[in-house]
Enzyme design. Structure first.
Site, PDB file in Angstrom:
ATOM      1  N   VAL A 182      -8.902   8.551  -5.100  1.00  0.00           N
ATOM      2  CA  VAL A 182     -10.371   8.529  -6.196  1.00  0.00           C
ATOM      3  C   VAL A 182     -11.746   7.364  -5.323  1.00  0.00           C
ATOM      4  CG1 VAL A 182      -9.339   9.902  -7.158  1.00  0.00           C
ATOM      5  CG2 VAL A 182     -10.097   7.973  -8.076  1.00  0.00           C
ATOM      6  N   VAL A 346     -11.270   2.960  -3.064  1.00  0.00           N
ATOM      7  CA  VAL A 346     -11.002   3.895  -2.743  1.00  0.00           C
ATOM      8  C   VAL A 346      -9.839   3.009  -4.052  1.00  0.00           C
ATOM      9  CG1 VAL A 346      -9.131   5.738  -1.744  1.00  0.00           C
ATOM     10  CG2 VAL A 346     -11.278   4.310  -0.850  1.00  0.00           C
ATOM     11  N   SER A 347      -9.335   3.699  -5.331  1.00  0.00           N
ATOM     12  CA  SER A 347      -8.162   3.273  -6.062  1.00  0.00           C
ATOM     13  C   SER A 347      -7.662   4.713  -6.297  1.00  0.00           C
ATOM     14  CB  SER A 347      -8.946   3.322  -7.380  1.00  0.00           C
ATOM     15  OG  SER A 347      -7.820   3.240  -8.819  1.00  0.00           O
ATOM     16  N   PRO A 348      -5.969   4.423  -5.932  1.00  0.00           N
ATOM     17  CA  PRO A 348      -4.460   5.431  -6.369  1.00  0.00           C
ATOM     18  C   PRO A 348      -4.235   5.525  -7.655  1.00  0.00           C
ATOM     19  CG  PRO A 348      -3.847   3.343  -6.584  1.00  0.00           C
ATOM     20  CD  PRO A 348      -5.511   2.987  -5.721  1.00  0.00           C
ATOM     21  N   ASP A 459      -9.170  -1.168 -11.167  1.00  0.00           N
ATOM     22  CA  ASP A 459      -7.324  -1.905 -10.848  1.00  0.00           C
ATOM     23  C   ASP A 459      -7.350  -2.721 -11.304  1.00  0.00           C
ATOM     24  OD1 ASP A 459      -7.447   0.830  -9.250  1.00  0.00           O
ATOM     25  OD2 ASP A 459      -8.171  -0.143  -7.988  1.00  0.00           O
TER      26      ASP A 459
END
Length: 775
Positions: A182, A346-348, A459
């Site tokens: 996301v 973009v982060s997991p 994050d």
């Protein structure tokens, strides 16, 4: 004739076999070689690279890190090398030294022109291997062990790939993966023009591109894929070395392929039952006819008490590795790499960012909670278990890769090529088109980091009173900054609207704080073009670069390229220079904009320089090499203390069990088994291509065989000292019994190496009491 039907049926059989492996009957058009080698590095005392958190010190192994390589060559022509590292990023100094070794071995066969070294961006690997000051402050300077592990491992995996070169074909496939990333800076993304945003369905790239390598003799031998998501499923409080979600995906896929020959269907190696950890069913292929009777197992286990620590050889650890038993010497090892792309924003942590005090969503523009960034954290799909989040995001990438691997039919054909240049980004003139026609010339700036850099991201939040989206700065921190280096008026103007926190590009004491000379590189394999960038491009920045180069290749290619050209960005490649945002995202000055070192026109500079490479690639023109980057190895400073001595209490040996499994114990799948040993510092021997931890399974009445090691997701090696300066230490092995484990008698074993006061290294091993795993 009698022999003709036999020949006909054999031909049909061979054709069907080729179809079953997802290949085609086309003749092999390339020489292909793959390689893989351990780069885990020091598992103790060393600061981890990524979060820049001084408290995140390595103290064990979640699973091992590897370098994975492919070489693709024309039979009588060009060749390219791509190395994917389970590391935070590539390092200019590592790249320089690897290239020196390759030149000593192969002459001019492998150079900076055709060798690319890329990092997956895990934030759980040992740091201290980059040469610029700003990236090694928290690691107490340069860490030679981290550096050597990378240089040695990269060289060895390239040598493997070179020696494995054989005729083969390459297939490419693409597909959407919707739930593995996301956008962590959506307010920044929204500052891009609406017309541009409307061209895309998502605010992050969802496409995975995979290439499948098929050996002419052996069939499939590996795959590499590119997909954008950060390696931050593991948090900044994690002390265990880990490849994070991409390293996990690679381990899952390699194990899946090695086991798929003995199982039917996609799901067989990994259980689909909720709560399982999908460890491949390797054991059934190693052990035959295990005992099933519970009473017999209990009696057998009771006959194996824990063993005292005893001397061992290093080779015993290497020989005990599970995947050594799986290797078939005559067949190429299957290598699967999950490479990084334009992951900048973009982060997991796909559940979103929430305040840890209230549970409410964080502030949209600044990612704060009541004005404080320290309380805002992204949540992964396994929240609050970061190991589970890592597994889930890794498994999602793995499953998409398997799908693309199994359905790949488009064959890469055509030339192998490459172009490379070094560019000084500290004062580069960039031509921008004007709205009314003509060109406006702007410049990049010497590197500088903004205030929002210190705010961190969702994050891994920063500290103090920094926050994302700060385009003004703070008077107090400006005073602190000026003690180090006050930026000039020209630099402030050039970097505007970034308020400069660290003027790293103009800080030269004790040596360069940040890079100014960067490599840009294109690799080509047929209709696949890889853009190797030395940083983290945001989603939209990556899209603009890809679109610009695609247009340049098609319009100027003279028919070499058409709309079917596949362009991927390989991020964090060859060196590291932080982030690259669009001009519009830069204005917002969230973390990514504040970390775009060379000012608001950085992306335009990259597009300009890559267009030059693309034009040269099309016509076969030589590119001016540009100014070489510095080699700062001799200037490196290391403040990390060495291991002085290891010790045990009186009457205790290294490898003795400190805390055993309960006597006559029986466990079930899903249970956690923990054993603690008296140990020594893992820095004494990195156990490269070996293991610190081993789960063994009893075969027959008295033969122990390796079942799981510290390269398995289900087995953790945790190391600790009872006190900070104590020469004594403990190693705890935690085995979460996977759903795929078979019933039987098991024990846990530890390998280590101790250092005496005179500096000699002695290897040791020890084993727990046996225990039963029952249905």
């Amino acid at each position: 004739m009698e022999g003709q039907p036999v020949v006909t049926w054999l031909s049909v059989f061979l054709l069907l076999s080729m179809q079953n492996i997802g290949g085609s009957s086309s003749a092999s058009n390339y020489l292909i070689g793959l390689g893989s080698y351990d780069i885990t590095g020091p598992a103790a005392d060393v600061n981890m690279m990524g979060y820049a958190s001084a408290e995140q010190i390595a103290s064990g192994v979640h699973f091992r890190l590897r370098a994975r390589t492919f070489i693709v060559a024309e039979p009588q022509g060009n060749r390219v090398v791509f190395v994917n590292l389970d590391a935070c990023m590539a390092s200019q100094l590592v790249t320089i030294k690897v290239l020196e070794r390759l030149k000593a071995r192969y002459g001019d066969l492998y150079t900076e022109q055709n060798v690319a070294i890329s990092g997956i961006h895990t934030h759980a690997g040992p740091g201290g291997y980059l040469q610029y000051v700003v990236y090694i402050v928290t690691s107490l300077g340069f860490v030679r062990q981290s550096f050597d592990a990378l240089v040695d491992g990269i060289e060895k995996c390239i040598v493997q790939a070179h020696e494995n070169l054989q005729p083969g074909s390459i297939y490419i496939n693409k597909g959407e993966l919707l739930d593995a990333g996301v956008n962590r800076s959506p307010s920044s993304y929204l500052n891009n023009p609406a017309a541009e945003r409307n061209k895309y369905k998502y605010d992050v790239d969802k496409e995975m591109t995979l290439i499948k390598f098929v050996n002419e003799e052996w069939g499939p031998i590996g795959s590499f894929n590119w997909f954008a998501t950060h390696g931050t499923s593991m948090s900044r409080t994690n002390p265990l070395i880990s490849g994070d979600n991409k390293g996990a995906a690679a381990r899952f896929m390699e194990d899946w392929f090695e086991q798929r020959g003995s199982h039917n269907g996609f799901n067989s190696p990994y259980s689909n039952n909720p709560g399982t950890d999908r460890v491949p069913r390797r054991i059934s292929s190693l052990v035959h006819n295990p005992l099933e009777n519970g009473n017999e197992l209990m009696k057998l286990a009771a006959s194996f008490e824990r063993s005292e620590g005893r001397p061992a050889t290093r080779s015993l650890s290497v020989a005990s590795r599970v995947r050594n038993a799986l290797k078939r010497a005559e067949k190429p090892q299957f290598v699967s790499a999950f490479c990084q792309s334009n992951c900048g924003d973009v982060s997991p942590n796909v559940l979103g960012a929430f305040c840890i005090d209230s549970g409410l969503p964080c502030d949209f523009n600044h990612s704060t909670c009541n004005g404080k960034n320290e309380l805002c954290y992204g949540r992964g799909p396994g929240y609050p278990d970061e190991f589970e989040s890592t597994r889930i995001i890794g498994e999602r990438q793995f499953r998409k890769a398997v799908e693309l691997f199994n359905t790949a039919t488009e064959q890469l054909t055509g030339k192998v090529g490459y172009k490379h240049a070094y560019v000084d980004f500290s004062n580069l003139e960039v031509g921008l088109p004007k709205r009314g026609g003509g060109t406006e010339v702007v410049k990049t700036c010497p590197a500088a980091m903004g205030f929002a850099f210190a705010a961190g991201t969702t994050d891994g939040p920063g500290a103090f009173d920094f926050k994302q989206g700060d385009d003004k700065g703070n008077p107090f921190w400006k005073l602190v900054r000026n003690v180090l280096k006050a930026p000039s008026k020209e630099q402030v103007k050039c970097q505007h609207p970034k308020p400069i926190l660290l003027d790293t590009g103009e800080m030269k004491i004790p040596y360069d704080w940040a890079p100014s000379i960067l490599p840009v590189q294109i690799l080509r394999i047929g209709q696949l073009v890889i853009l190797n960038v030395p940083g983290e491009f945001t989603t939209m920045a990556g899209r603009r670069l890809r679109d610009a180069i695609k247009m340049a290749l098609i319009s100027g290619g003279g028919g070499q390229f058409n709309s079917n050209v596949h362009i991927v960005i390989a991020g964090l490649t060859n060196t590291y220079s932080q982030y690259v945002t669009t001009f519009e995202e830069y204005q917002v000055q969230r973390y990514e904009g504040a970390s775009t070192l060379y000012g608001p026109h950085t992306l335009s500079a990259y597009i300009q320089e890559f267009k030059k490479l693309a034009a040269a690639l099309i016509i076969g023109q030589t590119v001016m090499p540009g100014p070489p980057p510095p080699d700062l190895l001799d200037k490196q400073i290391s403040l990390l203390p060495p291991v002085v001595v290891d010790a045990t209490p009186l009457g205790v040996k290294f490898g003795d069990v400190k805390t055993d499994v309960p006597q006559n114990s029986t466990f079930k799948r899903g249970d956690m088994v923990a054993v603690t040993f008296w140990s020594a510092c893992p820095r004494n021997d990195l156990m490269t291509e070996g293991t610190f931890a081993l789960v063994e399974l009893l075969q027959g009445q008295n033969t122990w065989v390796p079942a799981y090691d510290d390269d398995d997701f289900c087995l953790k090696f945790k190391w600790s000292r009872p006190a900070k300066l104590s020469p004594q230490s403990h190693a705890t092995m935690e085995w979460k019994i996977p759903e795929s484990a078979i019933s039987g008698v098991y024990r846990i074993r530890h390998f280590g190496a101790s250092k005496s006061l005179v500096g000699s290294i002695s290897h040791f091993t020890g084993s727990s009491s046996a225990f039963v795993v029952a249905n």
